[in-house]
Design an enzyme around this catalytic site. Sequence first.
Site, mmCIF file in Angstrom:
data_model
loop_
_atom_site.group_PDB
_atom_site.id
_atom_site.type_symbol
_atom_site.label_atom_id
_atom_site.label_comp_id
_atom_site.label_asym_id
_atom_site.label_seq_id
_atom_site.Cartn_x
_atom_site.Cartn_y
_atom_site.Cartn_z
ATOM 1 N N PRO A 27 0.822 -1.214 0.000
ATOM 2 C CA PRO A 27 0.000 0.000 0.000
ATOM 3 C C PRO A 27 0.855 1.262 0.000
ATOM 4 O O PRO A 27 1.937 1.302 0.589
ATOM 5 C CB PRO A 27 -0.802 -0.121 1.301
ATOM 6 N N CYS A 28 0.343 2.309 -0.662
ATOM 7 C CA CYS A 28 1.163 3.501 -0.905
ATOM 8 C C CYS A 28 0.730 4.728 -0.104
ATOM 9 O O CYS A 28 1.322 5.791 -0.249
ATOM 10 C CB CYS A 28 1.129 3.855 -2.393
ATOM 11 N N GLN A 29 -0.313 4.622 0.752
ATOM 12 C CA GLN A 29 -0.868 5.819 1.368
ATOM 13 C C GLN A 29 0.169 6.627 2.148
ATOM 14 O O GLN A 29 0.113 7.858 2.174
ATOM 15 C CB GLN A 29 -2.022 5.451 2.317
#
Length: 376
Positions: A25-27
């Site tokens: 995930p890149c958040q």
Amino acid sequence: MDNFIERQLGPENERGHWALIGGPPCQAYSLAGRSRRTGDESFASDHKHFLYREYLHILGKFKPTIFVMENVKGLLSSRNGDSSMFQTILEDLKRLPGGASYEIRSLVVDAEPRDLDPSDFIIRSEEYGVPQKRHRVILLGVRSDVAGCLPRSALKKADGPVTVRAALQTMPSVRAETSKRRPKIDQDWVAVQNQALDSVRRMESVSKHEPVKAGTLAIDEYEGWIHETSLSAPIQHDPRAHMVSDLARYRVMAELAERLGKSPKYTDLPVSLHPEHSNVGRERTPFTDRFRVQVWDAPATTVVSHISKDGHYYIHPDPQQNRSFTVREAARLQSFPDNYFFEGARTQQFHQVGNAVPPLLSKQIGVVVADMLGAL
């Protein structure tokens, strides 16, 4: 998860050579995600910074021959305290459990791993036949025990970009309906539009930007990838409804873009069409590009999942259509084939488009990985 992977792979002594492809995930790394957490003291300890370790856990336990790990460009500038997250990930890749080790390669630069800079891991999608300026960090890992047997392989650049015009030229023209909500502009929207267009026509002539030279071979490959002959018309090509005030803005912005050869700022609009935001007109007003026309003769800007909320950053370049992009048009800019069906409500469909890695780029990376596995 471990049990699921084991069932898919079968017994360890029967697995042979295989590849793991994915992305944590890149958040915590995206510029948008970080800007939303500005001043948040808890951000440094947010577990999202370290979700990549779940990916590394799979590498250490199952030891794929090759892995491909994708993330946003913001990873290169992301920090946790005093530490660069990108360098932290590279260091953790050297200390995988179970004794696994990998040579980390670039898919775009042919160089020894020790000579690579962080920027050498950025893949610019528009250079590989995707009609969109989507830049992502992608690591190619080759297990150390076979790395010496496999030459480095870089993606082959296209002969030029695929433009928005090339991607959308076969899409049927459609018009948006007006939203049932009360418009912010009380006057008749056609009158507002005509008044604004008169202002545009009275503007002094400007020099257009020179259009980019499109890639002939790249467009041929893109069209062969996109089109589905069994479809009589594109699916999921219904525009969302817009507020009357936005319809007027979109029309004028598209007219201005045709004159300028680039997307204007909202400050280029007649004052009557300025958005009714509290910070509009102030000195150093942020996000002056909050309305963005995707110009015909260039690749689109990055299609992100925010398109599910509104279409302000994805205004169609044809003034006569006067709307934001449909799901299918956004999908074409992402290089999804026309026969790919997006499930769920339109909001969910836009999310699926915006969160994806461009399929045409994925295919090219897949060919590189398949050729490497085939050589073993």
